[in-house]
Motif scaffolding. Sequence first.
Motif, PDB file in Angstrom:
ATOM      1  N   ARG A  11      91.571  43.554  68.804  1.00 52.14           N
ATOM      2  CA  ARG A  11      92.431  43.727  69.984  1.00 52.14           C
ATOM      3  C   ARG A  11      93.616  44.615  69.636  1.00 52.14           C
ATOM      4  O   ARG A  11      93.969  45.512  70.412  1.00 52.14           O
ATOM      5  CB  ARG A  11      92.930  42.370  70.486  1.00 52.14           C
ATOM      6  CG  ARG A  11      91.955  41.637  71.346  1.00 52.14           C
ATOM      7  CD  ARG A  11      91.688  42.364  72.641  1.00 52.14           C
ATOM      8  NE  ARG A  11      92.445  41.800  73.762  1.00 52.14           N
ATOM      9  CZ  ARG A  11      92.908  42.528  74.772  1.00 52.14           C
ATOM     10  NH1 ARG A  11      92.740  43.827  74.793  1.00 52.14           N
ATOM     11  NH2 ARG A  11      93.552  41.943  75.750  1.00 52.14           N
ATOM     12  N   GLU A  40      92.395  48.251  68.957  1.00 47.65           N
ATOM     13  CA  GLU A  40      91.965  48.916  70.192  1.00 47.65           C
ATOM     14  C   GLU A  40      93.137  49.277  71.093  1.00 47.65           C
ATOM     15  O   GLU A  40      93.026  50.166  71.932  1.00 47.65           O
ATOM     16  CB  GLU A  40      90.946  48.042  70.947  1.00 47.65           C
ATOM     17  CG  GLU A  40      89.604  48.041  70.228  1.00 47.65           C
ATOM     18  CD  GLU A  40      88.527  47.287  70.991  1.00 47.65           C
ATOM     19  OE1 GLU A  40      88.880  46.444  71.833  1.00 47.65           O
ATOM     20  OE2 GLU A  40      87.332  47.537  70.715  1.00 47.65           O
ATOM     21  N   SER A  41      94.268  48.589  70.926  1.00 46.59           N
ATOM     22  CA  SER A  41      95.436  48.939  71.725  1.00 46.59           C
ATOM     23  C   SER A  41      96.360  49.872  70.940  1.00 46.59           C
ATOM     24  O   SER A  41      97.505  50.101  71.332  1.00 46.59           O
ATOM     25  CB  SER A  41      96.180  47.672  72.154  1.00 46.59           C
ATOM     26  OG  SER A  41      96.756  47.052  71.024  1.00 46.59           O
TER      27      SER A  41
END
Lengths: 323, 323
Positions: free
Chosen positions: B175, B178-179
């Motif tokens: 997470r 991916e950000s």
Amino acid sequence: MNGDTVTIPLGSGAEFDRVRAIAEALGEAAGPLGDDTAPVPTGEGMLVVSTDVSVENVHFKRAWIRPVEIGWRATSAALSDLAAAGALPAGVTIALTVPHDVSHDDVIALMAGAGQAALAAGTKIIGGDLSSGPVWSVAVTVLGHAVRPMSRRGASVGDGVWVTGWVGGARAAIRDWESGKEPEPTIREFFVNPLPRLATARWLAEQGATAMIDVSDGIAGDALHLAAASAVRIEIDIARIPLCPAVPLVAIRHGDDPAVMGARGGEDYEILCTLPASFDGAEACMTDTGVPVARIGTVVSGSGAIMLRDGVGVDIHGFRHEV
Amino acid sequence: MNGDTVTIPLGSGAEFDRVRAIAEALGEAAGPLGDDTAPVPTGEGMLVVSTDVSVENVHFKRAWIRPVEIGWRATSAALSDLAAAGALPAGVTIALTVPHDVSHDDVIALMAGAGQAALAAGTKIIGGDLSSGPVWSVAVTVLGHAVRPMSRRGASVGDGVWVTGWVGGARAAIRDWESGKEPEPTIREFFVNPLPRLATARWLAEQGATAMIDVSDGIAGDALHLAAASAVRIEIDIARIPLCPAVPLVAIRHGDDPAVMGARGGEDYEILCTLPASFDGAEACMTDTGVPVARIGTVVSGSGAIMLRDGVGVDIHGFRHEV
């Protein structure tokens, strides 16, 4: 993936539907797929393992070869390593990577081809993994039992050097494809549908073979490995190398020397082995296993491998996939 | 590749120099590399096998993870399947594909990481293959012996559902990446250096575990597989799922529900298992194996798996790599 073909123990989802479809396509070639691990069938002797990977645009091109053939060829190439150990196959696992846009039918066809190659060798697909990736890639692991495992070590000075079947066919097919020509069916067949020499290799091991290797890097390259492992020198008379039918024609058409194409040609998956000088079983090999074996050279003292024509050394470069 | 670290039985050539360099980097983690096949060490019980493939941009990104970590993670993920069988590792083979322009040092680092993971699990790299390809791809086959092989089948109505260790860490790291954020070291560690729960899983098998699976698709997904294989229904209380430290913080920062991240998060390589209702060995598990085990649910009659919060079903989508 590793359940049985009736009840695969997986939850719902596209990936798991695919595993179920693969198990169905494999039919009797499917082991107990769907669990985290699969049991390896027991057998006599020592268990041996080998892993081989076939990658699109490195080992094959999609334009050359159909999915069912990719599966057969990758699996047979891996099984050929078992042949070189004189082993009886006990199971195959396949890690398959394919691009996202590949059709479901193509994936199933590839796995069906792998299953056919396993069945032809008397074994099953007992596990594997599926992933997406930029190109087709098939990593095949083979397991087998060998009562007297053969290796590249053990060749003695004075032994004869022998090769099963016929070589050069796979290279001739690649030569045609690379020059933009579709190889004729007999030549194409040597590339797409190689037959691992399992029974013949076990027979040769029983006859007292002293060292074995399968011809994946070409006779010139694999003779070097065998010589290095056995700490001997190998002399091969390239005129004695048995060529696949039509190899001479393809070679000449491309301006190549047929005997050199035979010595260099890789990926034929024949067995190169050494046998005591007293071995005279060529006819019995054909009778007992259906595959010929031909003497092409001699083990001498020294190191390295030399390809000879009329007793004079010929420069040959092996055929291999380098990283 | 399969010789020993002193004399690898290969001829000359860049590919074979690389195999020799890998054997040197592996050190005591190297089995007899360099022959067509490798012998599998013998052991007590049944031999089991599993194959797992990790592909760049599918299972990891090069920007996230160093070569040595790719090797550790891919090998540990495969060894986790052996853990779920309650097996003792007997050997690992690696089929490695890397792009042509990859440095020799990166290849050696990856294989060293694979060797470290094998050694940490008490086993060795006993074979493999090297090829070029468009992306990094690591197909790992693991072999192990199990006296009483565990599977996904066997869960009975009334059993408790348990999980080892902590989950959600790998998903939290992804997470963050991916950000566009580098995960903090403790979270990153869960993704790059998973520890297969081999000893703890064998301990749980000895305590009478009825079914086991490793958490690769996430607890919600893997509970479905276990329920399907065992023909039962699994109810999990997501508030009881033990989360890796910092997972709640990462989840909240991304607007996610921490318990849902825990139930969905895959690739933690913990063990999800069912144990008789009478099992009360959580403290003994920690004392004997150094790893906690927590009860998170119950096996009931029916089919499927349901994630509950305060007794109400929560919709969770598993995390998986679909082909």
